[in-house]
Motif scaffolding. Sequence first.
Motif, PDB file in Angstrom:
ATOM      1  N   CYS A  38       0.836  -1.206   0.000  1.00 17.16           N
ATOM      2  CA  CYS A  38       0.000   0.000   0.000  1.00 17.16           C
ATOM      3  C   CYS A  38       0.871   1.256   0.000  1.00 17.16           C
ATOM      4  O   CYS A  38       0.583   2.228  -0.693  1.00 17.16           O
ATOM      5  CB  CYS A  38      -0.905   0.032   1.223  1.00 17.16           C
ATOM      6  N   SER A  41       2.564   1.649  -3.377  1.00 15.33           N
ATOM      7  CA  SER A  41       1.666   2.086  -4.461  1.00 15.33           C
ATOM      8  C   SER A  41       1.392   3.586  -4.370  1.00 15.33           C
ATOM      9  O   SER A  41       1.106   4.231  -5.368  1.00 15.33           O
ATOM     10  CB  SER A  41       0.370   1.283  -4.450  1.00 15.33           C
ATOM     11  N   SER A  42       1.533   4.161  -3.149  1.00 15.36           N
ATOM     12  CA  SER A  42       1.320   5.611  -3.039  1.00 15.36           C
ATOM     13  C   SER A  42       2.398   6.376  -3.799  1.00 15.36           C
ATOM     14  O   SER A  42       2.247   7.547  -4.099  1.00 15.36           O
ATOM     15  CB  SER A  42       1.328   6.031  -1.569  1.00 15.36           C
ATOM     16  N   SER A  48      -2.254   0.830  -7.702  1.00 20.96           N
ATOM     17  CA  SER A  48      -2.990   0.665  -6.444  1.00 20.96           C
ATOM     18  C   SER A  48      -3.905  -0.554  -6.512  1.00 20.96           C
ATOM     19  O   SER A  48      -4.250  -1.151  -5.507  1.00 20.96           O
ATOM     20  CB  SER A  48      -3.778   1.923  -6.126  1.00 20.96           C
ATOM     21  N   ALA A  51      -1.942  -3.462  -5.241  1.00 18.43           N
ATOM     22  CA  ALA A  51      -1.436  -3.407  -3.858  1.00 18.43           C
ATOM     23  C   ALA A  51      -2.104  -4.498  -3.038  1.00 18.43           C
ATOM     24  O   ALA A  51      -3.323  -4.633  -3.047  1.00 18.43           O
ATOM     25  CB  ALA A  51      -1.731  -2.037  -3.255  1.00 18.43           C
ATOM     26  N   ALA A 237      -5.235  -3.364   5.512  1.00 20.17           N
ATOM     27  CA  ALA A 237      -4.301  -3.178   4.404  1.00 20.17           C
ATOM     28  C   ALA A 237      -4.870  -3.763   3.123  1.00 20.17           C
ATOM     29  O   ALA A 237      -4.690  -3.212   2.033  1.00 20.17           O
ATOM     30  CB  ALA A 237      -2.965  -3.815   4.741  1.00 20.17           C
ATOM     31  N   GLY A 240      -7.200  -1.394   1.723  1.00 20.31           N
ATOM     32  CA  GLY A 240      -6.576  -0.110   1.393  1.00 20.31           C
ATOM     33  C   GLY A 240      -6.971   1.066   2.267  1.00 20.31           C
ATOM     34  O   GLY A 240      -6.822   2.207   1.860  1.00 20.31           O
ATOM     35  N   ASN A 342     -12.723  -1.477  -1.474  1.00 18.23           N
ATOM     36  CA  ASN A 342     -11.382  -0.931  -1.690  1.00 18.23           C
ATOM     37  C   ASN A 342     -11.459   0.417  -2.400  1.00 18.23           C
ATOM     38  O   ASN A 342     -10.804   1.383  -2.000  1.00 18.23           O
ATOM     39  CB  ASN A 342     -10.562  -1.936  -2.504  1.00 18.23           C
ATOM     40  N   SER A 346     -10.314   3.358   0.038  1.00 18.66           N
ATOM     41  CA  SER A 346      -8.961   3.844  -0.202  1.00 18.66           C
ATOM     42  C   SER A 346      -8.974   5.316  -0.604  1.00 18.66           C
ATOM     43  O   SER A 346      -7.965   5.999  -0.516  1.00 18.66           O
ATOM     44  CB  SER A 346      -8.249   2.980  -1.243  1.00 18.66           C
ATOM     45  N   SER A 352      -2.065   4.841   3.126  1.00 14.06           N
ATOM     46  CA  SER A 352      -0.675   5.312   3.071  1.00 14.06           C
ATOM     47  C   SER A 352      -0.546   6.659   3.785  1.00 14.06           C
ATOM     48  O   SER A 352       0.437   6.905   4.480  1.00 14.06           O
ATOM     49  CB  SER A 352      -0.194   5.407   1.633  1.00 14.06           C
TER      50      SER A 352
END
Length: 1105
Positions: A38, A41-42, A48, A51, A237, A240, A342, A346, A352
């Motif tokens: 995660c 991916s930021s 993402s 992730a 996680a 996300g 997600n 997210s 993140s």
Amino acid sequence: MVLNSLDKMIQLQRNTRNIRNICILAHVDHGKTTLADCLISSNGIISSRLAGKLRYMDSREDEQIRGITMKSSAISLHYEKDDQEYLINLIDSPGHVDFSSEVSTAVRICDGCIIVVDAVEGVCPQTQAVLRQAWLENIRPVLVINKIDRLIVELKFTPQEAYFHLKNILEQINALTGALFTSKVLEEWAKRETESQASSNSVPGEQVYDWSAGLEHTDDSHLYFSPDQGNVIFTSAIDGWGFGIEHFAKLYSQKLGIKTDVLLKTLWGDYYLNTKSKKIMKADQTKGKKPLFVQLVLENIWSLYEAVLKKDKEKIDKIVSSLGLKIGAREARHSDPKVQINAICSQWLPISNSVLDMVCQKLPSPLDIPAERVERLLCTGARTFDSLPPETQELKTAFMKCGSDDTAPVIIFVSKMFAVDAKSLPCNKPRPLTPEEIAQRREFARRRHAEKLAAAQGQVPLEPTLVGNTSEICPKKEETKNDEQLTSPAENITLKPVIQEAEDKDYFIAFARVFSGVARKGQKIFVLGPKYDPAEFLRRVPLGFSASSDDLPSIPHMACCTLENLYLLMGRELEDLQEVPPGNVLGIGGLQEFVLKSATLCTSPSCPPFIPLNFEATPIVRVAVEPKHPSEMPQLVKGMKLLNQADPCVQVLIQETGEHVLVTAGEVHLQRCLDDLKERFAKIQISVSEPIIPFRETITKPPKVDMVNEEIGKQQKIAVIHQTKEDQNKLPEGVQVDADGLITITTPNKLATLSVRAMPLPEEVTQILEENCDLIRSMEQLTSSLNEGENTQMIHEKTQAKIQEFKQKLEQNLQGRKWRNVVDQIWSFGPRKCGPNILVNRCKDFKSSVWQCLESKCIKDASKYRDFDNSIISGFQLATFSGPMCEEPLMGVCFVLEKWDLSKFLGQGVTEKPEEELDRGETAVLSRDSKSPTENEQFQDDSPETLEKKSKRKGETLLADCYGPFSGQLIATMKEACRYALQVKPQRLMAAMYTCEIMATAEVLGRVYAVLSKREGRVLQEEMKEGTDMFIIKAVLPVAESFGFADEIRKRTSGLASPQLVFSHWEVHHLLTVTKQVISVGLNFSYVPWRGQVGLDASGVLFPA
Ligand SMILES: Nc1nc2c(ncn2[C@@H]2O[C@H](COP(=O)(O)OP(=O)(O)OP(=O)(O)O)[C@@H](O)[C@H]2O)c(=O)[nH]1
Ligand SMILES: [Mg+2]
């Protein structure tokens, strides 16, 4: 988002204040690698959507297949918050206990860590272990409670239940922190008290100290995890999302018109909102008031999950629009609710942001390194910081400053070496094209297009082209080289990339951190081995000498090397760097020849090596390996050497029998090492033996009752006499044994006689000896430096106090007539001078006990006996190193040297050479740096005056002889004496035991027990995990029975329970005895544990080979 450019990273590396070196630590499978995904991916390194699925940091194939991380690896990330840009050097670590050494290598180079806890499983054994490791390394932790989604989806908790469950987890983890903190504070308090006591010279032992006083004076509130402190966040996680209470405090302060500060303090805890008065009140459960955290936070999340899981489109849309989110059409229509969750969460609560926010706010930068940590890193062995040379003490300032100016010494610590494929090195990879090259290519493509068109019209034949990643020119080029028009562009394009000689070699990179100064490519630097002593250097080399000088005098444990390549570690990728500023994690190439596993590099010779890494795992599982084709032995040897370098924990041995042995931390680790050996380092087929189980040999007290359970009272005397006779028959001629088991034996040249007895040590004493192994080792070092006449300033009060305490503990546990004065007479520990067996000298005039280091001065008399002393001690070391039953090390045995008689040796004169053949092999053990002994040789058990005269007369020859054949005979005789002394006592084998904690549901509990009992496991404890329907079973299991245990449990419980095995202790098996003649096995061991020493005959009976 765009991948950050290398230039950006280089720029960020210079701003030390905004660097965070952190690692993610947790129990196995609690979601570290998913969380790392995660965060990665930021930065746009992975998408993402991938992730959590990709597990980017698990770059090995076996990591992906097994789904567990096996090594720690680093990646550098960029994070921006409130106009500040941060560089996060993130290290993902394994949670499986077999790889816990990789955790040690990670924590050493970090300043902080993220402890991840699974919200369902809570605090597990490895959670405790990693928390302890973080404490020992003095790095600051923050907490992530992960997998909150499981509380909703799997456990189906209400928000209120979830709140109490989370509170419980926090309490557990804080209790652990509390225990660590208390022990530390008490230790420090005790130290301070001892120091002040020593300085005031008061009479010790008269006052009673209140040790708990220290706790009251120390503020510990910042140490604990609490959402209101900002050091705890809640995440999922896999979905996300993640949040700290700060996010909701800000949100609701606007909505409710309550100050953020107030909300920050009350959002977690038993407070509720009085909606009428818009005031926050202390909660009263009886009135059914919900805590704020439930009402304002959890209920929102729960209702979102509910809507999505029930596919309530209307409600979802309402939530999405009220949160002001935009969900892509693809996600909104997706049939898998996870995808929808997600997509929404997210965006709403990006994980993140919450994690990295907490990291940047709560974890220290390299500039905030605690002085205490620096001092500890620099103090190897028994030394304290104050006893280091002043030049060394000055380095502390450099550490604390973390300066990058030219005067700052460069200090780097290499915590492990890892192997990468030569192909993946930046120099061997296609590099990005420069703008000119791109222009050239465009031009070339344009021409190609024109040609194609022409060809289509039948004017010009089609010609060569660039293929693949443009790194190769099509082979057709040769044939067409006369065609100017077409070859010219291709020739002009000098395409760099090019895998040079596509080397199939492994390249070792050091996993390191710069603690001070700027590391530059091509720089010369000292490599300091673990035994390097800066004081020695400062004595021998004039100051002002620097690493750039070529004519380095040979100083032990120091070498000089060049930093050939510096790399930015980017997970699976490496990027070339020219220099690395202080406070950064980096990779260094070109140290393969200089560093085996870890090392300290420094441009200043006054730097001591850092203290060794603190490993939690004990390598215990051994196998012997050999190549399938004997001719491939050299490859195997080379491969094992490389494997040894690439793994922090594996041990590689060549046994006396010529067998090559791998010692690993457990089954999974073993498998990984074998795979590496086969596929990477040796690249040959190998045969692997069944695991060789280590044993320890010991003796027990004679039984008090006989086989039919009758007390052996008076009969015992007769039995003993009988036994002695039997024993006497078993022993060779010239060896006598008395009723008490005292063995008297004479050297082959008949000049010296030794009398030795073996006694079992109480269990507690063996344990104390094991626990104090390091202390014993430092005592040994101190004693030898005392004997060498070295300055002994370095023995600090703290060490002295520790030795005293150790001695007292031994005295407390060795009480009774049999053990009278024994502690004062301890002469040596063994094997390797630090093991769990002792040698006691009961001879008259004995002075050189192990405690002489406490007196900080060399005992003069000791040196008179020293040379022959050493032979006896060497004999004891050899005897404890391999016992008479199956050549395994001894444990818990006390050998008492009751008498030694050398009068004949002196009486006959030493010029008379012994007739027997000498055992050269054994004498070799004595090789050591000899100092010329004092002129007077004096031996006990003889009239001192006459001896003195004799020895004075024959002084010269005698001295020559004390390293000669006679000492060899003495060593061999002592060894034999010890072995016979053991054989006349009831001998036993000790088996290595694992402890394991298994979490299982009630349905599969029965199956878990069945597997445990089949494998001789013993259940110690069974309890219900609070708030869940899980049981936790704690059990011990012989290592010998552990192979395939984890797999069997997993299979029998359909994957619901999976145990982790940790080596715990050695245990005497009264059913398992082996003697040279008879072997009886009471356990159903289905393997041959004593390979090489014992065989198995057709009927399954063991026999000595
Ligand atoms: N339900 C749920 N599952 C998760 C979450 N995070 C991770 N997982 C799952 O947990 C399993 C383990 O995840 P990893 O990230 O590999 O765990 P780890 O801590 O890196 O494991 P090791 O490296 O082997 O110690 C995987 O199947 C993940 O999909 C979460 O937030 N919720
Ligand atoms: Mg992992």
